[in-house]
Design an enzyme around this catalytic site. Structure first.
Site, short mmCIF file in Angstrom:
data_model
loop_
_atom_site.label_atom_id
_atom_site.label_comp_id
_atom_site.label_asym_id
_atom_site.label_seq_id
_atom_site.Cartn_x
_atom_site.Cartn_y
_atom_site.Cartn_z
N HIS A 1 1.04 -1.16 0.10
CA HIS A 1 0.06 -0.31 -0.17
C HIS A 1 0.76 0.86 -0.26
O HIS A 1 1.71 1.69 0.59
CB HIS A 1 -0.88 0.39 1.26
CG HIS A 1 -2.58 -1.05 1.62
ND1 HIS A 1 -2.48 -1.51 2.48
CD2 HIS A 1 -2.96 -0.99 1.00
CE1 HIS A 1 -3.19 -2.17 1.70
NE2 HIS A 1 -3.85 -1.56 0.40
N CYS B 1 -2.07 3.20 9.20
CA CYS B 1 -3.33 1.99 8.52
C CYS B 1 -4.47 1.87 9.36
O CYS B 1 -5.46 1.49 9.21
CB CYS B 1 -3.02 0.56 8.48
SG CYS B 1 -1.58 -0.01 7.28
N1 ARG Z 1 -3.45 -7.31 6.39
C1 ARG Z 1 -4.53 -5.86 5.83
C2 ARG Z 1 -4.14 -5.60 4.15
O1 ARG Z 1 -3.19 -6.57 3.79
C3 ARG Z 1 -3.38 -4.59 6.06
C4 ARG Z 1 -3.68 -3.40 5.46
C5 ARG Z 1 -3.05 -2.19 6.12
N2 ARG Z 1 -3.42 -1.20 6.05
C6 ARG Z 1 -2.69 0.02 5.04
N3 ARG Z 1 -3.17 0.99 5.21
N4 ARG Z 1 -0.88 0.02 4.30
O2 ARG Z 1 -5.07 -5.27 3.39
#
Ligand code: ARG
Length: 281
Positions: A180, A274
């Site tokens: 992300h 996150c």
């Molecule tokens: N386990 C989640 C996923 O893989 C983690 C999300 C992390 N969020 C972020 N904004 N980077 O989607």
């Protein structure tokens, strides 16, 4: 874009101004790692939900102490990643562009967050394209930086540009550990960012360098504890406590880093940012 540091004697920092934020969070009551959709997640290894809640409470308390207005969305059983509220949407000028998740495990979160936005007075826009909200959309210097490569589809970059009438700068992520955009770029204030160069392809790096010549370049070690996954009010920057060099860089630049330990939430591949969705009214 203004880069005040360029007009000041070298070594001087522009005055940092804290602007009180309004954010949305989700208590990790149902947090665990039961599937693997990023390299950080190991479903065979144990997680401690009560520790996740305690660590998350620390973050919540930091925000409250900073004077933030913190809203909470009710966690839903069976959605262990719902704690990562950043992915729930993207909000500018009271317009909430809903999320449409890549993986089926997280797809029900999209409507849940949109329902919250609707019930709380936001103008909700139903997404046509795959996007994971503020995980891949960041607002800085009047433009939207938009990540792609692992989750958010480039079609959604155009969708966001249409909804907000703003320039969208597409950036390609190339390292699956930084899947992300908010794991590879931290927005520090209205005009500057911190980032991890190796997370991007060459054309994207060029765009970043020309937009932010004075950016903080973070090292691999700090990025590997999701140090960049931080949240700033323009002066106070809440970061992973383990990101020591990033902490030093922020201090040198006149910011006030505040360390927090979210080791349990790191098991799901997420950190400070996150867990935080900014609500811009
Ligand atoms: N386990 C989640 C996923 O893989 C983690 C999300 C992390 N969020 C972020 N904004 N980077 O989607």
């Amino acid at each position: 874009m203004t880069h005040s540091s360029a007009t000041q004697p070298s070594g001087a920092n522009p005055a940092r101004v804290a602007i009180t934020r309004t954010v949305l969070m989700c208590r990790p009551e149902f947090f665990t790692v039961s599937y693997r959709i990023n390299p950080w997640m190991h479903p065979d290894e144990p997680t401690d939900t009560s520790l996740a809640v305690r660590q998350w409470n620390e973050l919540y308390k930091i925000y409250v102490d900073l004077g933030f207005e913190v809203h909470l969305i009710e966690p839903i059983a069976g959605l262990p990643d719902m704690v990562y509220a950043a992915n729930g949407g993207f909000v500018i000028n009271n317009i909430a562009y809903g999320a449409r998740f890549t993986y089926p495990q997280r797809q029900p979160e999209g409507p849940a967050y949109m329902e919250w936005f609707g019930a709380n007075g936001f103008d909700v826009r139903d997404p046509r394209e795959i996007n994971e909200g503020e995980g891949d959309f960041l607002l800085v210097a009047g433009v939207i930086l938009a990540g792609t490569g692992f989750r958010t589809a480039t079609n959604s970059h155009a969708e966001a540009a249409g909804i907000y009438g703003r320039e969208v700068v597409s950036l390609n992520l190339i390292n699956p550990s930084f899947y992300h955009l908010d794991t590879a770029i931290a927005v520090l204030d209205d005009s500057n960012i911190a980032y991890l160069p190796s997370a991007f392809d060459a054309p994207s790096l060029e765009k970043i360098r020309s937009l932010f010549p004075d950016a903080v370049v973070v090292n691999e070690e700090d990025a590997a504890v999701l140090g960049l996954n931080s949240f700033s009010d323009g002066y106070n920057v809440v970061i992973a406590a383990r990101a020591k060099d990033f902490e030093r860089q922020l201090r040198e630049r006149g910011y006030n880093p505040i360390g927090v330990d979210l080791s349990e939430l790191l098991l799901g591949g997420g950190g400070v940012k996150c867990c935080t969705l900014e609500l811009r009214r």
